[in-house]
Design a protein around this motif. Structure first.
Motif, PDB file in Angstrom:
ATOM      1  N   ARG A   1       0.831  -1.208   0.000  1.00  0.00           N
ATOM      2  CA  ARG A   1       0.000   0.000   0.000  1.00  0.00           C
ATOM      3  C   ARG A   1       0.866   1.259   0.000  1.00  0.00           C
ATOM      4  NH1 ARG A   1      -4.813  -1.723   4.189  1.00  0.00           N
ATOM      5  NH2 ARG A   1      -5.869  -3.109   2.751  1.00  0.00           N
ATOM      6  N   LYS A   2       1.985   1.212   0.730  1.00  0.00           N
ATOM      7  CA  LYS A   2       2.902   2.366   0.753  1.00  0.00           C
ATOM      8  C   LYS A   2       3.489   2.610  -0.630  1.00  0.00           C
ATOM      9  CE  LYS A   2       3.950   4.566   3.652  1.00  0.00           C
ATOM     10  NZ  LYS A   2       3.372   5.872   4.003  1.00  0.00           N
ATOM     11  N   LEU A   3       3.843   1.536  -1.336  1.00  0.00           N
ATOM     12  CA  LEU A   3       4.415   1.672  -2.665  1.00  0.00           C
ATOM     13  C   LEU A   3       3.390   2.173  -3.679  1.00  0.00           C
ATOM     14  CD1 LEU A   3       6.623  -1.535  -2.779  1.00  0.00           C
ATOM     15  CD2 LEU A   3       7.407   0.828  -2.624  1.00  0.00           C
ATOM     16  N   MET A   4       2.107   1.863  -3.448  1.00  0.00           N
ATOM     17  CA  MET A   4       1.065   2.266  -4.375  1.00  0.00           C
ATOM     18  C   MET A   4       0.587   3.689  -4.123  1.00  0.00           C
ATOM     19  SD  MET A   4      -0.963  -1.403  -4.677  1.00  0.00           S
ATOM     20  CE  MET A   4      -2.514  -0.645  -4.628  1.00  0.00           C
ATOM     21  N   ASP A   5       0.876   4.254  -2.964  1.00  0.00           N
ATOM     22  CA  ASP A   5       0.440   5.630  -2.642  1.00  0.00           C
ATOM     23  C   ASP A   5       1.126   6.644  -3.530  1.00  0.00           C
ATOM     24  OD1 ASP A   5      -1.285   4.826  -0.706  1.00  0.00           O
ATOM     25  OD2 ASP A   5       0.036   5.340   0.982  1.00  0.00           O
TER      26      ASP A   5
END
Length: 124
Positions: free
Chosen positions: A120-124
């Protein structure tokens, strides 16, 4: 890989009064010694308050039965972030101890939470 604040002392100015905290005085120092207190304040994520600081959404992980660090550090840190309206994800497992989980299933679940958080952090 641990992307969380697992197994960390967070309130370094009060760690001596929390659970087994006094056992780390030899390693970290004591707030009763002015020079050591200054050092502890400089490394404490809990102090000073996060007001005005830009923080990314933290993953705070703890285990209820951790007899070394204890969940109170993670709980206090989450409460502090909430107080200042900072984003975080809090995850506490009941079993375990000073590790990822009490068994392979809990360890796998904990690692899955890590990877979901990272994704999720990488997709933000």
């Amino acid at each position: 890989m641990r992307s969380s604040l697992e197994c960390l002392l967070l309130d370094m100015l009060r760690y001596e009064q929390i659970a087994a905290g006094s056992s780390w005085v030899g390693e970290y120092g004591s707030v009763s010694v002015p020079e050591e207190r200054a050092f502890l304040a400089s490394i404490s994520p809990y102090n000073p308050t996060p007001e005005g600081r830009s923080l990314s959404r933290a993953l705070i992980f703890t285990t209820t039965k951790d007899d070394r660090v204890g969940p109170v550090h993670a709980r206090k840190f989450a409460a502090r972030l909430e107080e200042f309206h900072k984003p975080f994800f809090y995850y506490e497992i009941i079993e375990g101890g000073h590790n990822l989980g009490a068994n392979l299933k809990e360890s796998a679940e904990t690692k899955a939470v890590d990877y979901i958080y990272l994704t999720r952090k990488l997709m933000d």
